[in-house]
Enzyme design. Structure first.
Site, PDB file in Angstrom:
ATOM      1  N   SER A 142      58.073  25.713  20.772  1.00  0.00           N
ATOM      2  CA  SER A 142      59.126  24.942  20.123  1.00  0.00           C
ATOM      3  C   SER A 142      58.514  24.116  19.002  1.00  0.00           C
ATOM      4  O   SER A 142      57.349  23.699  19.097  1.00  0.00           O
ATOM      5  CB  SER A 142      59.802  24.008  21.124  1.00  0.00           C
ATOM      6  N   TYR A 156      59.380  17.502  27.484  1.00  0.00           N
ATOM      7  CA  TYR A 156      59.601  18.882  27.053  1.00  0.00           C
ATOM      8  C   TYR A 156      58.654  19.233  25.908  1.00  0.00           C
ATOM      9  O   TYR A 156      58.011  20.291  25.905  1.00  0.00           O
ATOM     10  CB  TYR A 156      61.060  19.053  26.611  1.00  0.00           C
TER      11      TYR A 156
END
Length: 247
Positions: A142, A156
């Site tokens: 990501s 995350y």
């Protein structure tokens, strides 16, 4: 083309990738954890278009379930040649003051340990030293790994930072074994995942801050994943495609 496993393949980027790989001739294993119906819909769509696919349930954070899934793949399609580590979780947007050890560990168990376990089982089947014929792994990371997701989900983001390091290290470790390992770092993509963070409309909120002035589509990420798995990327390993609209 071979046999591909897409973890978290029933929705979002995983779904788009499963469909694209099937179009290019891969036998596709659509892994899911909760939504059996969604996974079976992806499989049915692939089969309806003349492809081969199988939906398999497994929580990738659970070592025994991962091992059982790979054994099922061996029996159904033969040895894996492509792995797309895509399954991931995040929780409600939160600053660090409200993070608990339980939440942090749950994120890391799926997003990091799960990726390691799937890589391990894939390498056992792909590596020359195990009688394999090589293969390719793409880890879906990501842009959060670079940006940090401050005030939203640093846990995350940190898990994706670990995914990047796994990608870099494993690529070197297995390069001589015929296995290429690369990563894709999506940015703000229109998927259901943002609802898990408590803000389903997050992409629309932030898109004007992106250089390209728009969010991305899952199909755009799938194309990057497919290229990295393909022979067109035959001399590419240990690298990343940032697919984040310039962010």
């Amino acid at each position: 083309m071979g046999v591909a496993l897409v973890t978290g393949g029933s929705r979002g980027i995983g779904k788009a990738t499963s469909l694209l790989l099937a179009q290019h001739g891969y036998k596709v294993v659509v892994n899911y954890f909760r939504n059996k119906q969604a996974a079976e819909e992806v499989v049915n769509k692939i089969v309806a278009n003349g492809g081969e696919a199988l939906a398999l349930r497994a929580d990738i954070a659970d070592e025994l379930q991962v091992m059982a899934m790979f054994a099922e793949i061996d029996n159904a399609f033969g040895p894996l040649t492509a792995l797309v580590n895509n399954a991931g979780i995040l929780f409600q947007q939160s600053t660090i003051e409200n993070l608990t050890a339980d939440r942090i560990n749950r994120v890391l168990a799926t997003n990091v340990t799960g990726y390691f376990l799937c890589c391990r089982e894939a390498v056992k089947r792909m590596a020359y030293r195990h009688g394999g014929e090589g293969g390719a792994i793409v880890n879906v990371s990501s842009a959060a790994a670079r940006l940090g997701s401050a005030g939203e989900y640093v846990d995350y983001a940190a898990s994706k930072g670990a995914v990047d390091t796994l990608t870099t290290g494993l690529a070197v470790e297995v390069a001589a074994q015929g296995i290429r390992v690369n990563g894709v770092r999506p940015g703000f993509i229109y998927t259901e995942m943002h609802a898990s963070g408590g803000e389903a409309g997050r992409v629309d909120r932030v898109k004007t801050a992106l250089p390209m002035q728009r969010g991305g589509q899952p199909e755009e990420i799938a194309e990057a994943i497919f290229w990295l798995l393909s022979e067109k990327a035959s001399y590419v390993t240990g690298t990343f495609i940032d697919a984040a609209g310039g962010k």
